[in-house]
Design a protein around this motif. Structure first.
Motif: not given
Length: 707
Positions: A226-231
């Motif tokens: 449910t997280s925001k994954d980036e980079s």
């Protein structure tokens, strides 16, 4: 030499520019006639660097190759048309260079219909497009409309178009959409061998890291949550990906009036099966919050399978490293300074960065280069003195290229050995008319705000005759996470501000650039103060302290203090005129915010209607009271309002609304509207028009007359 095609625009202003006879020093046109180097990039192999040089709004790409690194202009654009050149990227073998022409890459939101900016008011609609050119020589070739390109080791170009991933080849062929994904895609990263493509799939309240391998294989999402994954960052062997993880939107609403921690973590997942683990987790503290600095987390997969990242853990933005498998975290850059722009050495054993520290007095208002091993502290300075250096890139195994400037010398590319020796300048476009030798060196000053906060500033004072009293002018930068320096700035917007302050100092003013709280360079508490902006405007007292400092100078007439600034600086200019017309007798407000209460959805994470019980009414009231509009009844001083009506960072409505409020109260104001311009004006002609208007307005209202 570039001709001044913008002269006809000056007739749109309701008053005449200052005569060149006003000073034997230089005119506004001359002081803005500086070359500006940006977008420096290096090939992973091939020992080549490239950058963009902007002279009078004419942007061109320059290339330099080993061993001589002689600069060569490789594009032939000739118009001040406002079309950016950005995202210079070499192919892994260094044989090709791609770039993006057009667009607005500093916008807070896209234009309606995703239209590219048209600041030149061209009857033909501009586009944002990807171009390629061979490093060995040849004309650039358009690949496709799109943005954010990356190049694989197999010679393919992947890029974003309409929020989806497309792909094209250098050698022709029809571009095609690479795959279907339900999210909005971004952050593309090819595996080292070019066989897989990682990307971010934004699903609004959460996001995934995806991997595309082939058209006959399903997309893989890494450790979905449910997280925001980036980079995403690949390991050198292509078997794993490191990425950042932050909580997805939701949960109890945050207060808009007090700061709360924004925890995050670094995850490492297998590119084979998507299984991942947390290599590092931040503490749930304000200092542990996700870093809102240049490059944000600045993830790098370095030698020895160590992940290097940026954090404010010790109250300064510093580099840390941790084993990819997890383990003890190492602080690489201890000290009371900030690390800003970061890159790796070719062998991935060192990080090369710029920071506001050094051995010369005033270095906390400069940038110098350093290198540090990726597994232990022990930084070595590569540059020093009264010059400024930033954005280092590995030009070769033992060379580093960077952009350098000084109090007089505008930004240009330089190169040195990895130990800082054998430094040389790679001058590109030059201009004999640029009055560099007549610029003064600003003086670092400090003063204290009403609550005891120490504030830094740069004073531009050319001196005064015995008994002479000059008007003083405060300059307030935008951002607000910015820092004005003791020389030319690494951002073109603020190099323009530096040039105008030089002009004002040469034409009868004493100018003071105020680095107010909310800015960077002086620690986390200064960068993230309580009760600032919409939550109380605490930073405004730093502006008032700057005015009192000017009034204390024997060369300044304390009854003739003006103020000017853009964006957040426009907000503070309007605050000064609204709250303290008794101090500030005139101001120039470029694209400022005037009513925080309109923006409360932004400060509550998009949760416009979700506040803790009793918090909404209080938050809206404080936001309104922290706005210039709220003090309009005490606004007495004249103001010049300047904004482009295609602004994608501050709504044009902010200026329209303030103009109507001033008009209804018969308060003195003038306005300069630039049709089709964006927030950071894209055309040189627009900057000349706005800067001439700024200087002349301040001269008329503060009583500076041509000699």
């Amino acid at each position: 030499m570039i001709k001044f095609r913008f002269l006809a625009c000056m007739s749109a202003i309701m008053f005449a520019p200052l005569s060149m006879a006003a000073s034997a020093a230089f005119s506004m046109q001359q002081v803005l006639h500086y070359p500006f180097a940006t977008e420096l990039a290096a090939a992973e192999h091939g020992d080549a660097i490239a950058w963009v040089c902007n002279l009078d709004g004419v942007r061109n790409i320059w290339l330099a190759r080993a061993p001589s690194f002689t600069p060569t202009k490789v594009t032939q654009y000739s118009e001040d048309d406002g079309q950016e050149l950005t995202q210079l990227t070499f192919s892994p073998d260094g044989a090709r260079l791609i770039f993006v022409r057009g667009g607005d890459h500093d916008a807070n939101w896209p234009a309606e219909g995703n239209l590219s900016p048209d600041p030149n008011s061209s009857p033909e609609q501009p586009v944002t497009a990807i171009w390629a050119l061979p490093v060995a020589g040849g004309a650039p070739v358009k690949i496709d409309e799109g943005d954010a390109p990356v190049i694989s080791a197999r010679g393919q170009v992947a890029y974003i178009k309409d929020n989806h991933v497309w792909i094209a080849a250098f050698d022709g062929g029809k571009p095609e959409r690479l795959f279907f994904d339900r999210g909005k895609d971004s952050d593309l990263a090819f595996s080292p061998d070019g066989s897989q493509l990682a990307f971010v799939s934004d699903r609004a309240d959460h996001s995934f890291i995806g991997i595309f391998s082939a058209k006959d294989k399903p997309l893989m999402y890494l450790a979905p949550s449910t997280s925001k994954d980036e980079s995403p960052v690949w390991s050198p062997d292509g078997k794993h990906i490191a990425f950042t993880r932050r909580p997805g939107d939701g949960g109890p609403p945050r207060s808009a009036l007090t700061q709360t921690p924004r925890p995050w973590s670094i995850w490492v997942a297998s590119a084979g099966d998507g299984v991942g683990h947390a290599a590092w987790k931040s503490p749930n503290t304000l200092a542990g919050s996700f870093p809102d600095v240049a490059g944000e987390a600045n993830l790098h997969w370095a030698a020895g399978d160590r992940i290097v990242f940026m954090s404010y853990l010790d109250d300064w933005p510093h580099l840390y490293s941790v084993p990819a498998a997890g383990g003890a975290t190492v602080l690489l850059t201890p000290g009371a300074f900030m690390v800003e722009h970061v890159s790796e050495s070719r062998d991935h054993r060192f990080m090369i960065y710029d920071a506001n520290t050094g051995t010369t007095k005033g270095d906390d208002d400069r940038r110098h280069l350093f290198r540090v091993p990726v597994d232990h502290p022990g930084a070595v300075a590569l540059t020093s003195g009264e010059s400024l250096e930033w954005t280092p890139v590995a030009a070769a195994a033992d060379r580093v290229a960077f952009i350098a400037a000084g109090p007089q010398q505008p930004p240009t590319v330089a190169i040195a050995n990895l130990d800082g020796s054998h430094r040389s300048s790679l001058a590109a476009a030059t201009n004999a008319e640029f009055p560099m030798s007549r610029f003064l060196t600003p003086k670092q000053v400090t003063f204290t705000a009403a609550d005891g906060t120490l504030v830094h500033g740069q004073l531009f004072d050319s001196g005064a005759k015995s008994g002479e009293k000059k008007p003083g002018v405060i300059f307030v930068h935008g951002g607000p996470p910015r820092q004005m320096l003791l020389g030319w700035h690494y951002m073109d917007y603020y190099s323009n501000g530096y040039a105008v302050n030089q002009y004002l100092a040469a034409h009868g003013f004493v100018a003071l650039s105020v680095n107010y709280r909310l800015g960077i360079g002086y620690g986390r508490a200064f960068h993230h103060p309580e009760h600032a902006g919409h939550a109380g405007a605490a930073e405004y007292q730093d502006v008032v302290a700057g005015a009192h400092f000017l009034q204390s100078l024997p060369s300044v007439d304390g009854k003739r203090i003006g103020i000017w600034g853009g964006s957040y600086g426009g907000y503070l200019t309007a605050m000064a005129l609204a709250r303290n017309s008794d101090i500030f007798k005139a101001g120039v407000d470029l694209h400022g915010v005037h009513d925080w209460s309109r923006l409360m959805h932004y400060f509550t994470g998009g949760q416009a209607t979700r506040f803790e019980k009793g918090d909404r009414e209080k938050a809206m009231q404080v936001a309104w009271e922290s706005s210039p509009d709220a003090q309009i009844d005490t606004w007495k001083s004249p103001v010049l309002l300047i904004q482009g009506d295609d602004d994608r960072n501050v709504r044009f409505q902010e200026t329209v609304d303030l103009a109507r409020r001033l008009e209804e109260r018969n308060l003195p104001f003038e306005e300069l509207v630039l049709p089709n311009e964006i927030h950071g004006f894209l055309r040189h002609a627009s900057w000349v028009q706005a800067d001439e208007a700024t200087a002349n307005f301040l001269a008329r209202k503060l009583g500076v007359t041509p000699e």
